[in-house]
Write a protein that holds these residues in place. Structure first.
Motif, mmCIF file in Angstrom:
data_model
loop_
_atom_site.group_PDB
_atom_site.id
_atom_site.type_symbol
_atom_site.label_atom_id
_atom_site.label_comp_id
_atom_site.label_asym_id
_atom_site.label_seq_id
_atom_site.Cartn_x
_atom_site.Cartn_y
_atom_site.Cartn_z
ATOM 1 N N TYR A 65 0.852 -1.199 0.000
ATOM 2 C CA TYR A 65 0.000 0.000 0.000
ATOM 3 C C TYR A 65 0.881 1.241 0.000
ATOM 4 N N ALA A 66 0.332 2.338 -0.512
ATOM 5 C CA ALA A 66 0.988 3.637 -0.338
ATOM 6 C C ALA A 66 0.054 4.502 0.503
ATOM 7 N N VAL A 67 0.662 5.312 1.377
ATOM 8 C CA VAL A 67 -0.109 6.331 2.092
ATOM 9 C C VAL A 67 0.533 7.668 1.758
ATOM 10 N N VAL A 68 -0.320 8.649 1.489
ATOM 11 C CA VAL A 68 0.126 9.938 0.959
ATOM 12 C C VAL A 68 -0.128 11.022 1.999
ATOM 13 N N ALA A 69 0.952 11.658 2.451
ATOM 14 C CA ALA A 69 0.842 12.660 3.531
ATOM 15 C C ALA A 69 0.516 14.032 2.932
ATOM 16 N N SER A 70 -0.650 14.067 2.270
ATOM 17 C CA SER A 70 -1.023 15.272 1.489
ATOM 18 C C SER A 70 -1.601 16.392 2.355
ATOM 19 N N LEU A 71 -2.475 16.027 3.277
ATOM 20 C CA LEU A 71 -3.167 17.038 4.099
ATOM 21 C C LEU A 71 -3.729 18.157 3.221
ATOM 22 N N GLY A 72 -4.272 17.779 2.098
ATOM 23 C CA GLY A 72 -4.958 18.724 1.218
ATOM 24 C C GLY A 72 -4.044 19.790 0.623
ATOM 25 N N GLY A 73 -2.736 19.514 0.641
ATOM 26 C CA GLY A 73 -1.819 20.520 0.080
ATOM 27 C C GLY A 73 -1.416 21.586 1.081
ATOM 28 N N ALA A 74 -1.631 21.297 2.355
ATOM 29 C CA ALA A 74 -1.231 22.265 3.406
ATOM 30 C C ALA A 74 0.295 22.418 3.402
ATOM 31 N N PRO A 75 0.790 23.527 3.952
ATOM 32 C CA PRO A 75 2.243 23.751 3.922
ATOM 33 C C PRO A 75 3.033 22.803 4.831
ATOM 34 N N LYS A 76 2.327 22.186 5.809
ATOM 35 C CA LYS A 76 3.029 21.300 6.763
ATOM 36 C C LYS A 76 2.564 19.861 6.589
ATOM 37 N N HIS A 77 3.445 18.912 6.945
ATOM 38 C CA HIS A 77 3.057 17.501 6.916
ATOM 39 C C HIS A 77 1.955 17.250 7.947
ATOM 40 N N PRO A 78 1.083 16.290 7.702
ATOM 41 C CA PRO A 78 0.163 15.862 8.762
ATOM 42 C C PRO A 78 0.993 15.270 9.892
ATOM 43 N N VAL A 79 0.431 15.285 11.094
ATOM 44 C CA VAL A 79 1.182 14.836 12.274
ATOM 45 C C VAL A 79 1.547 13.358 12.176
ATOM 46 N N TRP A 80 0.681 12.573 11.536
ATOM 47 C CA TRP A 80 0.941 11.121 11.461
ATOM 48 C C TRP A 80 2.231 10.829 10.665
ATOM 49 N N TYR A 81 2.629 11.790 9.820
ATOM 50 C CA TYR A 81 3.909 11.634 9.089
ATOM 51 C C TYR A 81 5.044 11.407 10.074
ATOM 52 N N TRP A 82 5.049 12.215 11.141
ATOM 53 C CA TRP A 82 6.161 12.145 12.122
ATOM 54 C C TRP A 82 6.074 10.868 12.942
ATOM 55 N N ASN A 83 4.872 10.363 13.106
ATOM 56 C CA ASN A 83 4.744 9.090 13.831
ATOM 57 C C ASN A 83 5.419 7.957 13.054
ATOM 58 N N ILE A 84 5.170 7.937 11.734
ATOM 59 C CA ILE A 84 5.776 6.859 10.927
ATOM 60 C C ILE A 84 7.288 7.004 10.908
ATOM 61 N N LYS A 85 7.773 8.258 10.816
ATOM 62 C CA LYS A 85 9.221 8.465 10.781
ATOM 63 C C LYS A 85 9.861 7.938 12.068
ATOM 64 N N ALA A 86 9.104 8.073 13.189
ATOM 65 C CA ALA A 86 9.656 7.626 14.478
ATOM 66 C C ALA A 86 9.511 6.116 14.654
ATOM 67 N N GLU A 87 8.417 5.574 14.099
ATOM 68 C CA GLU A 87 8.162 4.121 14.276
ATOM 69 C C GLU A 87 7.556 3.586 12.983
ATOM 70 N N PRO A 88 8.374 2.977 12.113
ATOM 71 C CA PRO A 88 7.880 2.511 10.812
ATOM 72 C C PRO A 88 6.942 1.303 10.883
ATOM 73 N N HIS A 89 6.865 0.658 12.064
ATOM 74 C CA HIS A 89 5.909 -0.446 12.222
ATOM 75 C C HIS A 89 4.519 0.172 12.362
ATOM 76 N N VAL A 90 3.665 -0.120 11.403
ATOM 77 C CA VAL A 90 2.304 0.442 11.398
ATOM 78 C C VAL A 90 1.316 -0.694 11.164
ATOM 79 N N GLU A 91 0.051 -0.377 11.370
ATOM 80 C CA GLU A 91 -1.008 -1.321 10.985
ATOM 81 C C GLU A 91 -1.867 -0.629 9.932
ATOM 82 N N LEU A 92 -2.404 -1.432 9.035
ATOM 83 C CA LEU A 92 -3.309 -0.867 8.021
ATOM 84 C C LEU A 92 -4.544 -1.750 7.956
ATOM 85 N N ARG A 93 -5.700 -1.087 8.097
ATOM 86 C CA ARG A 93 -6.971 -1.803 7.979
ATOM 87 C C ARG A 93 -7.531 -1.539 6.588
ATOM 88 N N ASP A 94 -7.702 -2.611 5.824
ATOM 89 C CA ASP A 94 -8.338 -2.520 4.498
ATOM 90 C C ASP A 94 -9.610 -3.356 4.587
#
Ligand code: F42
Length: 144
Positions: A65-94
């Motif tokens: 899967y790809a996840v896109v840290a777009s936040l609608g084109g805001a100037p800053k990354h969404p906060v969850w971006y920093w969570n992944i950078k700190a801990e790349p182990h994530v869960e994804l519900r499809d």
């Protein structure tokens, strides 16, 4: 091995509502946005260690899967971006499947391939990128 920790709802109603509708229904309700498929990403809070759940567009290819840290084109990354950078182990519900993945930020030719897949699912991603000088990050999630 699933992530451990306490779930902490987002303080933003918008951020919280669809993620909780999907999660609380076990992945049977709230699965689209304007008719396009939505997944729920679970990340570990970079500062609190709490579990954060974020609804995102579903971009899938051959089990990744790809996840896109777009936040609608805001100037800053969404906060969850920093969570992944700190801990790349994530869960994804499809839908009803909730699995463990390792996320890595992609760049160059690999990012271009996934960006095309993402824009195919959600064309607005291309518009968001024109709205900001921030390069919108893309993470690819590989099953653990
Ligand atoms: C508001 C903030 O949300 P955010 O993580 O910036 O994410 C913003 C949005 O990306 C998020 O709302 C997405 O769900 C919006 N969104 C999409 N957002 C996207 O960026 N891309 C998408 O493709 C996307 C699709 C989508 C589809 C449906 C839908 O309902 C929403 C969608 C948030 O939840 N903040 C929390 C804190 C969250 C957090 O992770 N805190 C960390 C601290 C992190 C740090 O500061 O370093 C911690 O706990 O340690 C809070 O205020 O309580």
């Amino acid at each position: 091995m699933p992530l451990t920790g306490e779930y902490a709802p987002s303080t933003s109603d918008w951020a919280r509502e669809q993620a909780e509708l999907i999660e609380n229904s076990g992945g049977t309700e709230g699965l689209t946005l304007q008719g396009k498929p939505v997944i729920v990403l679970t990340t570990k809070g970079a500062k609190t260690g709490l579990l954060r759940k974020t609804a995102l567009m579903r971009v899938e290819h051959d089990g990744e899967y790809a996840v896109v840290a777009s936040l609608g084109g805001a100037p800053k990354h969404p906060v969850w971006y920093w969570n992944i950078k700190a801990e790349p182990h994530v869960e994804l519900r499809d839908g009803t499947a909730n699995k463990d993945y390792t996320a890595r930020e992609v760049s160059g030719a690999e990012k271009a391939v996934w960006w095309e897949r993402a824009v195919e699912v959600w064309p607005d991603y291309a518009n968001y990128q024109t709205k900001t000088s921030r390069e919108i990050p893309v993470f690819v999630l590989t099953p653990r």
